[in-house]
Design a protein around this motif. Structure first.
Motif, short mmCIF file in Angstrom:
data_model
loop_
_atom_site.label_atom_id
_atom_site.label_comp_id
_atom_site.label_asym_id
_atom_site.label_seq_id
_atom_site.Cartn_x
_atom_site.Cartn_y
_atom_site.Cartn_z
N LYS A 1 66.35 42.79 -1.60
CA LYS A 1 65.89 41.69 -0.79
C LYS A 1 64.42 41.92 -0.27
O LYS A 1 63.75 42.77 -0.40
CB LYS A 1 66.57 41.43 0.45
CG LYS A 1 66.48 42.76 1.30
CD LYS A 1 67.63 42.58 2.65
CE LYS A 1 67.49 43.55 3.63
NZ LYS A 1 68.45 43.30 4.69
N GLY B 1 64.65 30.95 6.93
CA GLY B 1 64.24 30.89 8.20
C GLY B 1 65.38 31.42 9.12
O GLY B 1 66.03 32.61 8.86
N THR B 2 65.83 30.62 10.05
CA THR B 2 66.75 31.10 11.16
C THR B 2 67.96 30.73 10.53
O THR B 2 69.07 30.91 11.19
CB THR B 2 66.44 30.61 12.37
OG1 THR B 2 66.34 29.35 12.35
CG2 THR B 2 65.25 31.48 13.06
N ASP B 3 68.30 29.95 9.41
CA ASP B 3 69.78 29.56 9.09
C ASP B 3 70.43 30.75 8.14
O ASP B 3 69.65 31.56 7.61
CB ASP B 3 69.45 28.49 7.89
CG ASP B 3 70.54 27.68 7.46
OD1 ASP B 3 70.54 26.56 6.96
OD2 ASP B 3 71.86 28.04 7.97
N SER C 1 63.98 33.84 3.33
CA SER C 1 64.08 35.25 2.72
C SER C 1 64.76 35.15 1.62
O SER C 1 65.51 34.33 1.17
CB SER C 1 65.09 35.98 3.79
OG SER C 1 64.32 36.23 4.90
N THR D 1 61.65 39.56 2.67
CA THR D 1 61.78 38.64 3.83
C THR D 1 60.24 37.90 3.86
O THR D 1 60.22 37.17 4.65
CB THR D 1 62.10 39.41 4.89
OG1 THR D 1 61.16 40.33 5.18
CG2 THR D 1 63.50 39.91 4.89
N ARG E 1 67.56 32.50 1.85
CA ARG E 1 68.00 32.07 3.15
C ARG E 1 66.99 31.37 3.91
O ARG E 1 65.81 32.35 4.02
CB ARG E 1 68.78 33.13 3.73
CG ARG E 1 69.49 32.85 5.14
CD ARG E 1 69.99 34.06 5.87
NE ARG E 1 68.65 35.13 6.33
CZ ARG E 1 68.81 36.25 6.42
NH1 ARG E 1 70.00 36.68 6.28
NH2 ARG E 1 67.62 36.73 6.78
N TYR F 1 83.99 32.58 0.93
CA TYR F 1 83.45 31.92 -0.14
C TYR F 1 84.43 31.66 -1.09
O TYR F 1 85.13 32.70 -1.55
CB TYR F 1 82.18 32.61 -0.66
CG TYR F 1 80.97 32.77 0.07
CD1 TYR F 1 80.76 33.76 1.03
CD2 TYR F 1 79.88 31.92 -0.31
CE1 TYR F 1 79.67 33.72 1.95
CE2 TYR F 1 78.86 31.86 0.50
CZ TYR F 1 78.55 32.95 1.43
OH TYR F 1 77.47 32.92 2.17
N LEU G 1 74.40 35.26 13.06
CA LEU G 1 73.91 34.11 12.43
C LEU G 1 72.46 33.65 12.45
O LEU G 1 71.99 32.46 12.15
CB LEU G 1 74.78 33.00 12.69
CG LEU G 1 76.19 33.08 12.38
CD1 LEU G 1 77.09 32.00 13.02
CD2 LEU G 1 76.53 33.41 10.94
N ALA G 2 71.63 34.35 13.31
CA ALA G 2 70.29 34.18 13.56
C ALA G 2 69.23 33.93 12.30
O ALA G 2 68.40 33.59 12.57
CB ALA G 2 69.96 35.12 14.59
N GLY G 3 69.76 34.37 11.25
CA GLY G 3 69.11 34.53 9.86
C GLY G 3 67.93 35.56 9.91
O GLY G 3 67.09 35.53 8.96
N GLY G 4 67.87 36.63 10.90
CA GLY G 4 66.95 37.48 10.76
C GLY G 4 67.13 38.46 9.80
O GLY G 4 67.94 38.43 9.00
N PHE G 5 66.18 39.65 9.85
CA PHE G 5 66.04 40.77 8.79
C PHE G 5 67.75 41.11 8.88
O PHE G 5 67.93 41.72 7.81
CB PHE G 5 65.12 41.69 9.11
CG PHE G 5 65.02 42.67 8.17
CD1 PHE G 5 65.36 43.85 8.32
CD2 PHE G 5 64.32 42.66 7.09
CE1 PHE G 5 65.30 45.06 7.53
CE2 PHE G 5 64.11 43.45 6.06
CZ PHE G 5 64.71 44.61 6.14
N LEU H 1 73.23 30.93 2.64
CA LEU H 1 72.76 31.58 1.59
C LEU H 1 72.59 30.26 0.52
O LEU H 1 73.68 29.67 0.49
CB LEU H 1 73.25 32.71 1.04
CG LEU H 1 73.04 33.89 1.79
CD1 LEU H 1 73.93 34.85 1.33
CD2 LEU H 1 71.62 34.29 1.58
N GLN I 1 74.10 39.26 4.41
CA GLN I 1 75.61 39.21 4.17
C GLN I 1 75.77 40.04 3.29
O GLN I 1 75.40 40.28 2.06
CB GLN I 1 75.83 37.88 3.71
CG GLN I 1 75.79 36.68 4.57
CD GLN I 1 76.11 35.39 4.18
OE1 GLN I 1 76.96 35.21 3.23
NE2 GLN I 1 75.34 34.29 4.71
N PHE J 1 66.84 36.98 -1.96
CA PHE J 1 67.82 38.08 -2.26
C PHE J 1 68.15 38.27 -3.87
O PHE J 1 68.02 37.20 -4.52
CB PHE J 1 69.05 37.96 -1.53
CG PHE J 1 68.90 37.98 -0.08
CD1 PHE J 1 68.64 36.51 0.69
CD2 PHE J 1 69.17 38.73 0.80
CE1 PHE J 1 68.40 36.42 1.93
CE2 PHE J 1 68.98 38.93 2.35
CZ PHE J 1 68.70 37.47 2.80
#
Lengths: 116, 112
Positions: B49, B95-97, B32, B51, B93, A35, A97-101, B100, A105, B34
């Protein structure tokens, strides 16, 4: 050492110099990010790697060249930068990268870059 | 698209005062949410965070509740310390993306 580390913490370079920024994560993650944080601008995503493969290049000029030799290390090679490239460069990692819990990052402390 | 709006700073408080930083978001579905904190000269640290709707994230005395009905995720702390002086970023963020979306950041200064 734990978390995400970045070296150097501060870097001053001329426009004709070549330098590299290093990021290392000790979290067992598979995805890594670069970033750029400039004054008075939102955080900009530059590059994303997942399992060493680049999955995102957010229209970054070619004077910035990323390298990801393995899932734990990420480099940003710098060449012929401009003064407007002066910023804080942040590295981050996530499990995937699945965006899950679990895909939160985690950021390193950043490298403060000044281009003269 | 997804976006986050934070209250503009800077915010200056006395020690032991109550802190609220407003954050609202625009997103489809169930993002989600943060809060990250950046101390002077440092990178971003995840503060807390949440969700799903009505989840409350908490850490270091800070709290934020995911309010879907008001699309908000306001950060609060009941009694701030000088060491809480930092820039606070709200982010979402979708869903599945993995990407951020950050707010512009709110600078908080706590005076002794």
């Amino acid at each position: 050492e734990t978390g995400v580390t970045q070296t150097p913490r501060h870097l001053v370079m001329g426009m004709t110099n070549k330098k590299s920024l290093k990021c290392e994560q000790h979290l067992g993650h598979n995805a890594m990010y670069w970033y750029k944080q400039s004054a008075k601008k939102p955080l900009e995503l530059m590059f994303v790697y997942n399992f060493k493969e680049q999955t995102e290049n957010n229209s970054v000029p070619s004077r910035f060249s990323p390298e990801c030799p393995n899932s734990s290390h990420l480099f940003l090679h710098l060449h012929t930068l401009q003064p407007e490239d002066s910023a804080l460069y942040l590295c981050a990692s996530s499990h995937g990268l699945a965006g899950g819990f679990t895909d939160t990052q985690y950021f390193g402390p950043g490298t403060r870059l000044t281009v003269l | 698209g997804n976006s986050v709006t934070q209250m503009e700073g800077p915010v200056t408080l006395s020690e032991e005062a109550f802190l609220t930083i407003n954050c609202t978001y625009t997103a489809t579905g169930y993002p989600s949410l943060f809060w990250y904190v950046q101390y002077p000269g440092e990178g971003l640290q995840l503060l807390l965070k949440a969700t799903k709707a009505d989840d409350k994230g908490s850490n270091k005395g800070f709290e934020a509740t995911y309010r879907k009905e008001t699309t908000s995720f306001h950060l609060e702390k009941g009694s701030v310390q000088v060491s809480d002086s930092a820039v606070y970023f709200c982010a979402l963020r979708k869903g599945t993306d993995y990407k951020l979306s950050f707010g512009a950041g709110t600078t908080v200064t706590v005076r002794a």
